[in-house]
Design an enzyme around this catalytic site. Structure first.
Site, PDB file in Angstrom:
ATOM      1  N   ASP A   1      -5.927  12.587 -12.262  1.00 16.85           N
ATOM      2  CA  ASP A   1      -4.543  12.001 -13.299  1.00 16.85           C
ATOM      3  C   ASP A   1      -4.624  10.804 -13.585  1.00 16.85           C
ATOM      4  OD1 ASP A   1      -2.304  12.095 -15.044  1.00 16.85           O
ATOM      5  OD2 ASP A   1      -0.954  12.018 -14.048  1.00 16.85           O
TER       6      ASP A   1
ATOM      7  N   VAL B   1      10.624   4.079 -10.730  1.00 12.74           N
ATOM      8  CA  VAL B   1       9.845   3.245  -9.984  1.00 12.74           C
ATOM      9  C   VAL B   1      10.788   2.141  -9.937  1.00 12.74           C
ATOM     10  CG1 VAL B   1       8.106   1.692  -9.046  1.00 12.74           C
ATOM     11  CG2 VAL B   1       7.326   3.689 -10.281  1.00 12.74           C
TER      12      VAL B   1
ATOM     13  N   GLY C   1       9.262   1.716 -14.342  1.00 18.73           N
ATOM     14  CA  GLY C   1       8.942   2.846 -15.082  1.00 18.73           C
ATOM     15  C   GLY C   1       9.447   4.197 -14.768  1.00 18.73           C
ATOM     16  N   SER C   2       8.364   4.443 -15.121  1.00 15.22           N
ATOM     17  CA  SER C   2       8.800   6.162 -14.921  1.00 15.22           C
ATOM     18  C   SER C   2       8.169   7.613 -15.241  1.00 15.22           C
ATOM     19  CB  SER C   2      10.126   6.767 -15.326  1.00 15.22           C
ATOM     20  OG  SER C   2      10.404   6.463 -16.956  1.00 15.22           O
TER      21      SER C   2
END
Length: 1023
Positions: A829, A708, A701-702
């Site tokens: 977030d 990551v 993931g990013s």
């Protein structure tokens, strides 16, 4: 191929069977998930015509049906499906098949039935389907199809069912559909179709099912559509259609059972002819612009179950407007009657007491109705909601209201009721909401209300109530939203039992005649955010015990008899935004920190002995004379008693200092080793090796500040997630520091666990920073809610109970951050991509790069303001007040949680294209509740249950030729409604209207526990 020659057809060559077998094996190879081991039977030890889900012709030994309904299969359809050229039926509904529908399906020219509903197919509808000219059923509902309906499909002239609802299709509804004379069911619900309804559809003279709801259709409905006499289901809900309904609609649609026109712009009268549709069960014309009177002959619809006429312009504000109610008494199956926000006038007729005993919802809010509540209201024994607020009703309340044992919500506010509050209301033990404000009730508050052990909110403000506050009511621990007794004539002391309100968010007792001191037990009300006690005769000092209520945001103690100094702890309540202590007998120096730094947030008028404070208060400078009386009082009450303790303290001081030094040094050592040592143990070289050189194959993931990777540490073989910061990105370094600051001090089951950190340089001498976390093998919630349709991202589905569990897990995580850390932490977030799932599907909140410590925001207002103006968070989840410069607060996280909750159960992102032109996911859900919510939830959560649980959870809507039956499990519907109500409360535009974190936890846990308890009681196996 090993096959007995006796199994081969004497007239069909062997290669024909081999073609089918190879096509089936190719299909098997594309299946990536098969938990029921269906494909295990597809092997050479068994003749392929005997494979599970495969049916062959007995004569030619070719495959004619492929039926794999609800087998939990995941994968894609290979192009070789086109080689099964004798197929007449394909049924893959309720699986997790993804990818595009192959163009090669067009080779199946014998195909009669194609059912692909309830999967994750994407891409466009293949144009080659036009070659399947024998097709009778085309069902692709509940997928992710895009683009327009291809004009090529106009060749499918024998279609009986065309079902393409709940996709992302666009463009206009093709006019050529009207040429398919055999069509009986047309469903294009919940797409993005626009334009008008083609008048050509009126040619479908055999149509029984017509569903175009939830699109962007405009203009009027072509009148000839209403001439299709065979229609029994008609839904155009939530479009932008206008015009009046034809006066003869009931005559031309005699078989009509369900008529749903909610949320359009229809005008004119309700057609009198609807009474001729004698089979009508659901009539929903809410939120339109209908005028005139309600036809009395609707009472002839004996099968009517629901009548919704909310938010129209019906009635004239005169007598006779409600005469139709006496005729509705013939509707013996009526369950829901909604007449709110119209212009109905006249006296509330006694005939409402003769309505169906099946009635659960009687809603007549916001009209001009007068008169009293008839005594016979007690006949409606199944009522769950009675809402008569915002009318001109009067008289006394009948005691028989206490007979409505199933009542959950009673709204009588904003009327002219008088007399005592009946003690019989205490019999309503299932009551959740009770609102009686702005009437003329008098007498004492009945102690029996304390029997309502499920009550969440109670409002009896703005009446003429007298006497003392019953301890049974003020101590009702279930109260969590608000308790409002303000604007009455209550006397006496505030009972000590107020300390039982440990879940309460708002307490309003203002403008009464209460006296005495504020009980010290109030300090146990840790959830309290608003405390309004103004306009009473409270006395004594402002109690120091209020220091424990760290969540207080608003305090009003004005117009009382408080004395002494202003407590300094008020300046240390970080969440406090409003303080009014005017017109008391306070004296001494005004603090200058915290809320006292901003003169616009405080009011201290009418305390003539105050001095000091910030310059904007224009108070005299504190001198010895100003402080003399307060110091004298301090000496009497504090200095002398404290002096008596000094000797004892000095004796203990030596032992304390010694022990403290030893303990402190140990704690520092433990703290250092617990985080700093761990982060030094993992080097850049080891991380490089563990991730195969940060290979793309290891990328999981990013995000905004980095990527990551999955890694395996060489030291212990542990599988980890390595978050590598992109230090070229502005804010990445700060994000790294933020996460380190947070993760070194928190630990909770539902927070992502950090293993180590690395701050070093790479092999080229560049700065390198990374965080090493426990690896979450089930990825992020984002991947499960909005999975991509390819092999790399296999389609995933979350069951209903799994979503409930995740929602509770996230709520627990927020409660810990907000209330159980040494310094309250705001995540800032919260969104699906920042919620990770472990092997047991337990949720862990991660990504603390944007967190905010509330003490920092309060001590440095300019910093907090900057964070707010920078819109801290992600689009769609950012609370609206951040965009207006408000400071970061825990209620911002609550807003994000509310949006997340709606997204989880609706299955749409808050940024989805359907939420535009002023429509938001919050508004969308609010308008769907409660009547239409099951039409819009993410149905995929019901498709993954074990076979024995499918009927327990939900039966999907089935469209059959003779009837249309909606059979949704009421337990799941009730649970979903409760979940969405929490989501709506959390995502209110005004932060003042949102519910606090601890209430969210309690409510979500209660919803889940009730669901599981009911399931267990019915002896069904848990998923």
């Amino acid at each position: 191929m090993c096959m007995s020659s006796g199994l081969k057809s004497a007239t069909i060559p062997a290669f024909a069977n081999e073609t089918d077998r190879m096509a089936l094996l190719d299909f098997k190879n594309r299946i990536t998930k098969d938990p029921l081991q269906i494909m295990s039977s597809w092997n050479d030890s068994t003749y392929f015509c005997n494979w599970l889900g495969v049916t062959c012709s007995s004569s030619i030994k070719r495959v004619i049906v492929l039926n794999l309904t609800a087998k939990k299969l995941s994968g894609s359809i290979p192009p070789s499906i086109g080689n099964l050229t004798y197929l007449t039926g394909i049924n893959l509904e309720n699986n997790s098949i993804y990818g595009e529908i192959p163009q090669e399906v067009g080779r199946l020219q014998h195909l009669l039935h194609l059912n692909l509903s309830g999967n994750s197919f994407g891409g466009k509808i293949p144009t080659n389907l036009s070659y399947c000219t024998q097709l009778r059923v085309l069902d692709a509902t509940y997928n992710n199809l895009i683009g327009q309906i291809p004009d090529h499909l106009n060749s499918l002239s024998k279609l009986v069912y065309l079902l393409l609802g709940v996709n992302n299709l666009t463009g206009n509804i093709p006019a050529w559909i009207g040429n398919i004379s055999s069509l009986r069911a047309l469903s294009l619900i919940q797409n993005n179709f626009q334009g008008s309804i083609p008048s050509e559809l009126s040619r479908l003279t055999g149509l029984t099912f017509f569903q175009l709801a939830l699109n962007n259709l405009t203009d009027t409905i072509p009148p000839l559509i209403f001439n299709i006499s065979s229609i029994y289901f008609f839904s155009v809900t939530k479009n932008r259609l206008h015009g009046s309904l034809p006066p003869n609609v009931g005559l031309t649609l005699p078989k009509l059972k369900i008529f749903l026109g909610y949320g359009n712009n229809f005008t004119g009268p309700i057609p009198v002819s609807l009474s001729n549709a004698s089979q009508l069960q659901f009539l929903d014309l809410g939120q339109n612009g209908l005028t005139g009177t309600v036809p009395q002959n609707l009472g002839s619809l004996q099968g009517l179950v629901r009548l919704n006429l909310n938010r129209n312009r019906l009635g004239n504000g005169k007598d006779g407007d409600l005469n139709f109610l006496s005729f509705l008494t013939n509707c013996t199956h009526l369950e829901d009657l909604a007449l709110s926000f119209n212009y109905f006038g006249g006296v509330l007729p006694s005939s409402i007491t003769n309505l169906s005993t099946q009635l659960t919802h009687l809603i007549m809010v916001g009209n001009m109705i007068r008169g009293s509540i008839p005594i016979g209201i007690g006949n409606l024994v199944n009522l769950e909601m009675l809402a008569l607020c915002y009318n001109n009703l009067g008289g006394t309340l009948p005691d028989v209201l206490g007979k409505l044992q199933k009542l959950k919500a009673l709204y009588l506010n904003d009327n002219n009721f008088f007399g005592p509050i009946p003690s019989s209301l205490g019999n309503l033990t299932t009551l959740i909401m009770l609102d009686m404000e702005k009437n003329r009730f008098e007498g004492r508050i009945p102690p029996s209300l304390g029997n309502c052990q499920y009550l969440l909110s109670l409002n009896i403000s703005n009446n003429n109530l007298t006497g003392t506050i019953p301890k049974q009511v003020i101590g009702l621990s279930s109260l969590s939203i608000y308790l409002d007794m303000s604007q009455n004539f209550l006397v006496g002391a505030l009972p000590f039992e107020v300390g039982n309100l440990i879940h309460l968010s708002e307490l309003y007792l203002s403008n009464n005649r209460l006296s005495g001191k504020i009980p010290t037990t109030l300090d146990t009300c840790h959830s309290l955010e608003r405390l309004y006690l103004e306009g009473n005769s409270f006395q004594g000092t402002i109690p120091q015990s209020l220091n424990k209520l760290r969540g207080l945001e608003e305090i009003d103690l004005s117009r009382n008899n408080f004395s002494g100094n202003i407590p300094k702890f008020l300046g240390k309540l970080m969440s406090l935004k409003y303080l009014n202590i005017s017109y008391n007998n306070l004296e001494g120096e005004v603090p200058s920190e915290g809320i006292f730094e901003n003169a616009s947030q405080i009011s201290i008028f009418g305390n003539n002995k105050l001095c000091g404070g910030v310059q904007e208060l224009h108070l005299p400078t504190c001198t010895r004379k100003n402080l003399h009386s307060s110091r004298k009082l301090l000496a009497l009450k504090i200095v002398f008693p404290v002096t008596s303790m000094v000797i004892f303290v000095l004796v203990l001081l030596y032992f304390y200092v010694t022990c403290f030094n030893v303990k402190n040094s140990r704690e520092r050592a433990l703290t250092t080793s617990s985080f700093e040592d761990r982060k030094l143990r993992v080097s850049y070289a080891e991380l490089l090796k563990s991730t195969n050189g940060f290979s793309k194959n290891n990328l999981t993931g990013s995000g905004s500040f980095g990527s990551v990777y999955k890694g395996i540490l060489s030291g212990n073989g542990a599988i980890v997630a390595v978050k590598v910061l992109n230090l070229q990105q502005k804010g990445a370094s700060k994000s790294f520091i933020n996460e380190c600051n947070v993760l070194r001090s928190i630990r909770h089951r539902n927070l992502l666990k950090i293993i180590s950190a690395c701050s070093s340089t790479d092999h080229e001498g560049n700065d390198f920073k990374s965080l090493i976390f426990e690896f979450m093998c089930n990825g992020s919630l984002e991947q499960w809610l909005h999975s991509k349709n390819d092999e790399q991202h296999q389609s995933k589905r979350l069951r209903f109970i799994q979503r409930l569990n995740i929602a509770v897990d996230v709520a627990y995580a927020l409660e810990y951050l907000h209330h159980h850390c040494q310094t309250p932490i705001v995540h800032c977030d919260l969104k699906p991509s920042n919620i990770l799932l472990d092997e047991d599907m337990v949720a862990h909140v991660g990504d603390f790069g944007l967190v905010n410590f509330l003490c920092e925001a309060s001590n440095n207002p300019s910093k907090s303001q900057t964070l707010s103006l920078g819109l801290k968070g992600s689009i769609g989840y950012i609370p609206p007040e951040y965009g207006m410069g408000s400071q970061v607060s825990t209620l911002g996280d609550i807003y994000s949680y509310g949006i997340l909750l709606l997204e989880m159960f609706i299955g749409k992102r808050p940024t989805d294209e359907m939420f535009k032109n002023g429509m938001s996911i919050h508004q969308f859900t609010a308008m769907a509740l409660p009547e239409h919510i099951m039409d819009y939830v993410d149905s995929s959560m019901f498709f993954e249950e074990d076979e024995e649980d499918v009927d327990d959870d939900i039966e999907e809507k089935q469209i059959i030729e003779e009837d249309f039956n909606v059979n949704v499990n009421s337990r799941i519907k009730d649970c979903l409604i409760s979940v969405f109500q929490i989501g709506l409360l959390c995502s209110k535009t005004s932060p003042d209207e949102r519910i606090p974190t601890n209430v969210v936890v309690n409510e979500m846990k209660a919803i889940r526990d009730k669901f599981l308890k009911h399931k267990k009681q019915n002896g069904r196996r848990m998923s």
